[in-house]
Scaffold this motif. Structure first.
Motif, PDB file in Angstrom:
ATOM      1  N   GLN A  94       0.836  -1.207   0.000  1.00 44.98           N
ATOM      2  CA  GLN A  94       0.000   0.000   0.000  1.00 44.98           C
ATOM      3  C   GLN A  94       0.870   1.257   0.000  1.00 44.98           C
ATOM      4  OE1 GLN A  94      -2.841  -0.043   3.153  1.00 44.98           O
ATOM      5  NE2 GLN A  94      -3.643   1.988   2.665  1.00 44.98           N
ATOM      6  N   TYR A  95       1.876   1.211   0.858  1.00 43.49           N
ATOM      7  CA  TYR A  95       2.858   2.286   0.870  1.00 43.49           C
ATOM      8  C   TYR A  95       3.985   1.845  -0.059  1.00 43.49           C
ATOM      9  CZ  TYR A  95       6.290   5.589   2.633  1.00 43.49           C
ATOM     10  OH  TYR A  95       7.236   6.576   2.726  1.00 43.49           O
ATOM     11  N   HIS A  96       4.513   2.763  -0.862  1.00 39.17           N
ATOM     12  CA  HIS A  96       5.427   2.322  -1.935  1.00 39.17           C
ATOM     13  C   HIS A  96       6.740   1.721  -1.448  1.00 39.17           C
ATOM     14  CE1 HIS A  96       7.849   5.936  -1.356  1.00 39.17           C
ATOM     15  NE2 HIS A  96       6.739   6.659  -1.389  1.00 39.17           N
ATOM     16  N   HIS A  97       7.203   2.144  -0.240  1.00 40.01           N
ATOM     17  CA  HIS A  97       8.450   1.589   0.310  1.00 40.01           C
ATOM     18  C   HIS A  97       9.646   1.740  -0.611  1.00 40.01           C
ATOM     19  CE1 HIS A  97       7.225   0.030   4.115  1.00 40.01           C
ATOM     20  NE2 HIS A  97       6.194  -0.597   3.593  1.00 40.01           N
ATOM     21  N   LEU A  98       9.673   2.836  -1.364  1.00 42.51           N
ATOM     22  CA  LEU A  98      10.879   3.085  -2.164  1.00 42.51           C
ATOM     23  C   LEU A  98      11.977   3.573  -1.219  1.00 42.51           C
ATOM     24  CD1 LEU A  98       9.229   4.908  -5.186  1.00 42.51           C
ATOM     25  CD2 LEU A  98      10.052   2.553  -5.097  1.00 42.51           C
ATOM     26  N   LEU A  99      13.229   3.300  -1.570  1.00 44.45           N
ATOM     27  CA  LEU A  99      14.323   3.786  -0.729  1.00 44.45           C
ATOM     28  C   LEU A  99      14.451   5.299  -0.968  1.00 44.45           C
ATOM     29  CD1 LEU A  99      16.999   0.979  -1.308  1.00 44.45           C
ATOM     30  CD2 LEU A  99      15.010   0.996   0.210  1.00 44.45           C
ATOM     31  N   PRO A 100      14.247   6.112   0.053  1.00 49.56           N
ATOM     32  CA  PRO A 100      14.149   7.567  -0.142  1.00 49.56           C
ATOM     33  C   PRO A 100      15.456   8.214  -0.605  1.00 49.56           C
ATOM     34  CG  PRO A 100      14.171   7.019   2.198  1.00 49.56           C
ATOM     35  CD  PRO A 100      14.065   5.730   1.466  1.00 49.56           C
ATOM     36  N   ASP A 101      16.582   7.545  -0.364  1.00 50.07           N
ATOM     37  CA  ASP A 101      17.869   8.146  -0.722  1.00 50.07           C
ATOM     38  C   ASP A 101      18.308   7.791  -2.146  1.00 50.07           C
ATOM     39  OD1 ASP A 101      17.935   8.971   1.975  1.00 50.07           O
ATOM     40  OD2 ASP A 101      18.769   7.023   2.549  1.00 50.07           O
ATOM     41  N   PHE A 102      17.446   7.044  -2.857  1.00 46.97           N
ATOM     42  CA  PHE A 102      17.803   6.636  -4.219  1.00 46.97           C
ATOM     43  C   PHE A 102      16.754   7.174  -5.189  1.00 46.97           C
ATOM     44  CE2 PHE A 102      19.944   3.639  -1.514  1.00 46.97           C
ATOM     45  CZ  PHE A 102      21.095   3.268  -2.197  1.00 46.97           C
ATOM     46  N   ARG A 142      13.755  11.580  -7.175  1.00 44.09           N
ATOM     47  CA  ARG A 142      13.677  10.821  -5.926  1.00 44.09           C
ATOM     48  C   ARG A 142      12.224  10.686  -5.520  1.00 44.09           C
ATOM     49  NH1 ARG A 142      18.784  11.523  -2.032  1.00 44.09           N
ATOM     50  NH2 ARG A 142      20.347  11.204  -3.656  1.00 44.09           N
ATOM     51  N   PRO A 143      11.924   9.720  -4.638  1.00 38.67           N
ATOM     52  CA  PRO A 143      10.524   9.513  -4.228  1.00 38.67           C
ATOM     53  C   PRO A 143       9.833  10.796  -3.757  1.00 38.67           C
ATOM     54  CG  PRO A 143      11.872   7.728  -3.425  1.00 38.67           C
ATOM     55  CD  PRO A 143      12.804   8.696  -4.076  1.00 38.67           C
ATOM     56  N   ASN A 144      10.551  11.669  -3.049  1.00 38.99           N
ATOM     57  CA  ASN A 144       9.890  12.881  -2.551  1.00 38.99           C
ATOM     58  C   ASN A 144       9.645  13.920  -3.642  1.00 38.99           C
ATOM     59  OD1 ASN A 144      12.459  13.813  -2.932  1.00 38.99           O
ATOM     60  ND2 ASN A 144      12.826  14.410  -0.802  1.00 38.99           N
ATOM     61  N   GLN A 145      10.142  13.614  -4.860  1.00 41.98           N
ATOM     62  CA  GLN A 145       9.896  14.542  -5.970  1.00 41.98           C
ATOM     63  C   GLN A 145       8.829  13.988  -6.910  1.00 41.98           C
ATOM     64  OE1 GLN A 145      13.966  14.277  -7.207  1.00 41.98           O
ATOM     65  NE2 GLN A 145      14.466  16.312  -6.416  1.00 41.98           N
ATOM     66  N   LEU A 146       8.180  12.887  -6.503  1.00 42.26           N
ATOM     67  CA  LEU A 146       7.176  12.247  -7.361  1.00 42.26           C
ATOM     68  C   LEU A 146       5.831  12.190  -6.646  1.00 42.26           C
ATOM     69  CD1 LEU A 146       9.336   9.241  -8.660  1.00 42.26           C
ATOM     70  CD2 LEU A 146       8.629  11.237  -9.997  1.00 42.26           C
ATOM     71  N   SER A 147       4.751  12.091  -7.424  1.00 41.16           N
ATOM     72  CA  SER A 147       3.415  11.993  -6.837  1.00 41.16           C
ATOM     73  C   SER A 147       3.179  10.589  -6.304  1.00 41.16           C
ATOM     74  CB  SER A 147       2.363  12.310  -7.890  1.00 41.16           C
ATOM     75  OG  SER A 147       2.257  11.218  -8.786  1.00 41.16           O
ATOM     76  N   GLY A 148       2.116  10.412  -5.522  1.00 39.00           N
ATOM     77  CA  GLY A 148       1.796   9.100  -4.966  1.00 39.00           C
ATOM     78  C   GLY A 148       1.635   8.045  -6.055  1.00 39.00           C
ATOM     79  N   GLY A 149       0.901   8.422  -7.111  1.00 39.35           N
ATOM     80  CA  GLY A 149       0.671   7.481  -8.212  1.00 39.35           C
ATOM     81  C   GLY A 149       1.975   7.137  -8.927  1.00 39.35           C
ATOM     82  N   GLN A 150       2.817   8.165  -9.108  1.00 38.29           N
ATOM     83  CA  GLN A 150       4.103   7.927  -9.781  1.00 38.29           C
ATOM     84  C   GLN A 150       4.988   7.013  -8.941  1.00 38.29           C
ATOM     85  OE1 GLN A 150       5.134  12.045 -10.249  1.00 38.29           O
ATOM     86  NE2 GLN A 150       4.700  12.013 -12.460  1.00 38.29           N
TER      87      GLN A 150
END
Ligand SMILES: Nc1ncnc2c1ncn2[C@@H]1O[C@H](COP(=O)(O)OP(=O)(O)OP(=O)(O)O)[C@@H](O)[C@H]1O
Ligand SMILES: [Mg+2]
Lengths: 233, 388
Positions: A94-102, A142-150
């Motif tokens: 449900q939560y994307h769990h992408l590594l935020p530093d990559f 990076r994940p914080n530069q993308l939307s939830g859907g992205q």
């Protein structure tokens, strides 16, 4: 013919409990064919996530067996479980769990690198995969530069990049609005048709579930309904 | 090595924690290097001044004998031994020196100044007059400046020596020395033949001093002389055993201190890593879902500990070097004789200190990393993933 089933679950029981015992899965039996696109539904606490985590070998059952591609995963060592997860399973949560530093590309490369694929090759494969989910122009974000859907699309690309035979998704659109959810479902359906991978998705959305090939209903850790939806080919 | 990738990204993205732990480690390394340089400085000053101010080996008469007879042969024999730079035979006796109403007990050393200078450079310590003035068997005496002060005498004055069993005899002061040790108050030199005469001992000595090119060879050589000649040969180490033991004990204490400093910095690093592990739970769970083995998870955090350690060590070495060099350049604003004749703080900057401080720091850091790394690797992936 047992051969045609990619997943065979027999008498699967999972009991949680310190003190009070909770039977999250109660003698579940389930066979899933290669390439099936199926939904698991059921009320909260009915054991959907527990079942998915068992199929994903993230957890061990109290009793029963799970055969993935004919191999009993409940008897595997820790190391074998890791390798199987890496090569045969793709996870979307449900939560994307992408590594935020990559960035997006590096996140998608990760399963390949864990598998020991050369970096240059991993980069090629991962960027192709990102293009396939429609993010060819967002690779360096990076994940914080993308939307939830992205982000969820990046997570899907990551789940599929190792060409796993089974993809499991625990409410993969749970955090998205209905339009973004629709898009994600369309994407998953398309990938399923193109690659003939098996998809097992937990959802609360009846509308979505209706678009899958098969829906099972869990109640109190038991399968109470298993229906074909007539969307298949 | 995706483990290294993940480790370096974690460190890069946690600027503040990284800075904190690098400061902790570098301070520890820096302080310890400064300490080692200072300890090394004091030790070498102490040992240098000891080996400069006394014979490296002293040969004493055989047990239950008062004198060494026929010492000229022994002298020649010792001279021929390897590494021997000087041999000085002496005749030592107790006496009282008297000037007007003042009297002081002294140790009278009868020596040949030329020989004696080769064993301990007495010329160097002369305040007034010449040490070599007692070259010939006359009634001349060279004494310590405190002794001179206590007797209230100066150059050219005449003091009376009371020697047991002999007539009182006058000596003219032809030299005054200052070594900065208690000997300045109790020691006086006269010509050896003169003293032998006064004691009516004949041509014998009470001891022999030896100087070697390598002071650290004296223990072995002393044992050899002991065995070979039957005389009692004592090395400066044996003679100063107490000081050396004291040095060793204080070194041991200092090590204890090092462990505490490193322990504190280790806790700092462990703390930072525990914070990272807690913060990254979901990430760790996802890495496991993607097929990362527990061993690799462990490796990621150990690598982080090692990277933090290396950064701290690098900064600490620079810090330690700069501070040691700065301390070494400070001029002490006190009279030189108070610090063994030094006008600078004794600092010995040694490469091996940097190596041992660095290795020590790295080991402690990696040990500090073990706990958080194990904690990360033991996580239940389901719990970790659903913790977010
Ligand atoms: N680690 C655990 N320890 C104890 N009980 C647990 C644990 N995980 C799940 N359970 C219990 O097992 C049952 C099934 O939980 P599960 O998470 O599979 O439900 P779910 O169908 O996914 O629900 P939801 O739709 O809310 O996500 C619940 O009663 C839950 O409280
Ligand atoms: Mg759930």
């Amino acid at each position: 013919m047992s051969e045609k089933y990619i997943i065979q679950i027999k008498n699967l029981t999972k009991i949680f409990g310190d003190g009070v015992e909770i039977k999250a899965l109660d003698d579940v039996g389930l066979n899933i064919e290669q390439g099936e696109f199926m939904a698991i539904m059921g009320p909260s606490g009915s054991g959907k996530s527990t079942l998915l985590n068992q199929i994903g070998i993230l957890d061990t059952p109290t009793s029963g067996t799970i055969l993935l591609d004919g191999v009993d995963v409940t008897k595997m060592s820790d190391k074998q479980r890791s390798v199987t997860r890496n090569k045969q399973l793709g996870f979307i949560f449900q939560y994307h769990h992408l590594l935020p530093d990559f960035n997006a590309l590096e996140n998608v490369m990760m399963p390949l690198l864990i598998n020991g694929v050369k970096r240059s090759e991993a980069r090629k494969t991962a960027s192709k995969m990102l293009e396939e989910v429609g993010l060819g122009d967002r690779m360096k974000h990076r994940p914080n530069q993308l939307s939830g859907g992205q982000n969820q699309r990046v997570a899907i690309a990551r789940a599929l990049v190792n060409k796993p035979s089974i993809v499991i998704g625990d409410e993969p659109t749970g955090n998205l609005d209905s339009k973004a959810s629709d898009n994600i479902y369309e994407l998953l359906r398309r990938l399923n048709r193109e690659h003939n991978q098996t998809f097992i998705l937990v959802t609360h959305d009846k509308h979505m579930a209706a678009k899958t090939d098969r829906t099972i209903q869990l109640v109190d850790g038991k399968i109470c309904e298993d229906s074909r939806n007539g969307n298949g080919d | 090595m995706f483990e290294l990738d993940v480790a370096t990204r974690h460190i890069k993205s946690r600027r503040r924690q990284t800075l904190f732990s690098v400061i902790a480690v570098s301070l520890a390394v820096g302080i310890i290097i400064i300490f080692m340089s200072m300890m090394g400085g004091y030790t070498s000053i102490l040992i240098d001044s000891t080996t400069e101010n006394q014979a490296h080996i002293t040969i004493m008469p055989k047990e239950d004998e008062d004198y060494i007879h026929l010492y000229h042969g022994l002298e020649n024999h010792i001279y021929d031994l390897e590494g021997v730079e000087g041999v000085s035979s002496y005749f030592q006796g107790e006496a009282a020196l008297q000037y007007k109403h003042n009297a002081e007990g002294v140790l009278l050393y009868g020596i040949n100044p030329e020989d004696e200078n080769r064993v301990v450079n007495r010329d160097k310590y002369m305040l007034a007059g010449e040490f070599t003035s007692i070259e010939n068997p006359g009634s001349r005496i060279v004494l310590g400046y405190k002794l001179a002060k206590n007797l209230d005498v100066g150059m050219g004055d005449s003091v009376t020596a009371q020697i047991p069993g002999a007539e009182p005899i006058d000596f003219t002061i032809t030299g005054i020395f200052q070594t900065g040790t208690p000997l300045d108050e109790t020691m006086a030199f006269v010509n050896i033949e003169r003293l032998q005469d006064l004691y009516r001992s004949g041509d014998v000595i009470t001891g022999m001093g030896i100087r070697l090119s390598d002071p650290y060879a004296s223990e072995d050589l002393a044992n050899g002389i002991d065995r070979e000649t039957g005389y009692d040969a004592i090395s400066w180490m044996e003679q100063n055993a107490e000081i050396l033991t004291l040095l060793e004990t204080s070194e041991g204490m200092v090590y204890f201190f090092y462990i505490i400093i490193f322990g504190i910095s280790g806790f700092g690093v462990a703390n930072v890593l525990i914070m990272i592990v807690m913060e990254k739970m979901g990430e760790i769970g996802m890495l496991m879902a993607m097929g990362t083995s527990r061993r690799s998870i462990m490796l990621i955090f150990l690598l982080e500990a090692a990277i933090l350690g290396m950064m701290g060590v690098a900064v600490g070495c620079i810090l330690g070097y700069a501070a040691s060099a700065a301390i070494a350049s400070i001029v002490i604003p006190v009279p030189p004789e108070m610090y063994f004749g030094m006008d600078h703080l004794p600092i010995v900057i040694e490469f091996k200190n940097f190596i041992s401080a660095s290795v020590f720091a790295m080991v402690i850091n990696i040990i500090a990393g073990v706990f958080p790394a194990r904690r990360a690797s033991k996580m239940d992936p389901v719990e970790a993933i659903y913790s977010v």
